[in-house]
Motif scaffolding. Structure first.
Motif, short mmCIF file in Angstrom:
data_model
loop_
_atom_site.label_atom_id
_atom_site.label_comp_id
_atom_site.label_asym_id
_atom_site.label_seq_id
_atom_site.Cartn_x
_atom_site.Cartn_y
_atom_site.Cartn_z
N VAL A 146 55.35 32.60 27.17
CA VAL A 146 54.71 33.70 26.31
C VAL A 146 54.05 34.22 27.68
O VAL A 146 53.17 33.04 28.32
N TYR A 147 54.34 35.86 28.06
CA TYR A 147 53.42 36.14 29.08
C TYR A 147 51.49 36.66 28.16
O TYR A 147 52.46 38.26 28.14
N ILE A 148 50.96 36.23 29.41
CA ILE A 148 49.40 36.62 28.77
C ILE A 148 49.10 36.92 29.97
O ILE A 148 48.70 36.60 31.30
N TYR A 149 48.37 38.60 30.30
CA TYR A 149 47.06 39.10 30.74
C TYR A 149 46.11 38.23 30.18
O TYR A 149 45.29 38.32 29.19
N GLU A 150 45.30 37.05 31.46
CA GLU A 150 44.11 37.01 31.26
C GLU A 150 42.52 37.39 31.74
O GLU A 150 43.48 37.75 33.16
N VAL A 151 41.90 38.30 31.40
CA VAL A 151 41.12 39.59 31.89
C VAL A 151 39.82 39.15 31.43
O VAL A 151 39.47 38.98 30.49
N GLU A 152 39.32 39.74 33.14
CA GLU A 152 37.49 38.91 32.76
C GLU A 152 36.51 40.19 32.60
O GLU A 152 36.86 41.04 33.62
N LEU A 153 36.64 41.25 32.29
CA LEU A 153 34.77 41.88 31.98
C LEU A 153 33.87 41.90 32.48
O LEU A 153 33.75 41.01 31.32
N VAL A 154 32.80 42.66 32.63
CA VAL A 154 31.64 42.79 32.63
C VAL A 154 31.14 44.29 31.77
O VAL A 154 31.76 45.24 32.65
N THR A 155 30.59 43.94 30.72
CA THR A 155 30.14 44.72 29.41
C THR A 155 29.03 46.15 30.39
O THR A 155 28.86 45.49 31.28
N ALA A 156 28.42 47.07 29.83
CA ALA A 156 27.23 47.81 30.89
C ALA A 156 25.98 47.33 30.47
O ALA A 156 25.62 47.58 30.75
N ASP A 157 25.86 46.49 29.38
CA ASP A 157 24.91 45.11 29.16
C ASP A 157 24.83 43.87 29.84
O ASP A 157 23.69 43.42 29.81
N GLY A 158 26.22 43.70 30.78
CA GLY A 158 25.31 42.59 31.54
C GLY A 158 26.41 41.62 30.83
O GLY A 158 26.75 40.33 31.51
N THR A 159 26.98 41.86 29.85
CA THR A 159 27.74 40.44 29.39
C THR A 159 29.51 40.32 29.78
O THR A 159 29.98 41.20 29.99
N VAL A 160 29.87 39.18 30.15
CA VAL A 160 31.15 39.16 30.41
C VAL A 160 31.91 38.50 29.47
O VAL A 160 31.44 37.62 28.31
N ARG A 161 33.51 39.03 29.20
CA ARG A 161 33.76 39.11 28.03
C ARG A 161 35.53 39.01 28.79
O ARG A 161 36.13 38.80 29.42
N GLU A 162 36.01 37.43 28.12
CA GLU A 162 37.38 37.03 28.91
C GLU A 162 38.38 37.45 27.45
O GLU A 162 38.17 37.00 26.16
N LEU A 163 39.44 38.37 27.76
CA LEU A 163 40.31 39.00 27.21
C LEU A 163 41.63 38.68 27.18
O LEU A 163 41.69 38.13 28.60
N GLU A 164 42.07 38.29 26.24
CA GLU A 164 44.17 37.82 26.40
C GLU A 164 44.67 38.98 25.81
O GLU A 164 44.59 39.38 24.52
N LEU A 165 45.93 39.30 26.73
CA LEU A 165 46.68 40.23 25.92
C LEU A 165 47.75 39.68 25.91
O LEU A 165 47.76 39.34 27.22
N ASP A 166 48.33 40.11 25.12
CA ASP A 166 50.14 39.88 25.58
C ASP A 166 50.50 40.91 26.23
O ASP A 166 50.57 41.95 25.96
N ALA A 167 51.27 40.61 27.68
CA ALA A 167 51.58 41.37 28.27
C ALA A 167 53.02 42.14 28.25
O ALA A 167 53.27 43.12 28.98
N ARG A 168 53.64 41.80 26.95
CA ARG A 168 54.67 42.01 26.59
C ARG A 168 54.15 43.70 25.65
O ARG A 168 55.08 44.20 25.49
#
Length: 104
Positions: free
Chosen positions: A71-93
């Protein structure tokens, strides 16, 4: 005899760790481009738009394409407007969000 049992447990733990690491494989940009051109995965830009839409004002820190159990997965790290770091995994398909959690 006790030391044999102790070391066999340690060896089993080490082997289990290597087995877990072997399940996920990072793909390089050439592999990602080929999969995108073949229509196997969606463009990262399209999925990032969706992920950033969940957190208005968020900024991208990092994105990786991984293959886990075929399964192909994009692992994405974001920093929100309030400075919180979030980790998301998205199905690349199809872009489904598989994981969305605060990163430590």
């Amino acid at each position: 005899m006790r030391w044999v049992l102790r070391y066999s447990g340690i060896i089993a733990l080490i082997l289990a760790i290597f087995a877990l690491e072997a399940m996920a494989r990072d793909l390089d940009q050439d592999e990602a481009l080929k999969l995108r051109e073949e229509g196997v995965i969606m463009p990262l830009e399209q999925l990032l738009h969706r992920a950033l839409g969940l957190y208005p004002g968020a900024r991208l820190l990092e994105a990786e394409l991984e293959e886990e159990d075929d399964v192909y997965i994009y692992e994405v790290e974001l920093v929100t407007a309030d400075g919180t770091v979030r980790e998301l995994e998205l199905d690349a398909r199809d872009g489904r969000i598989l994981k969305d959690e605060e990163d430590d």
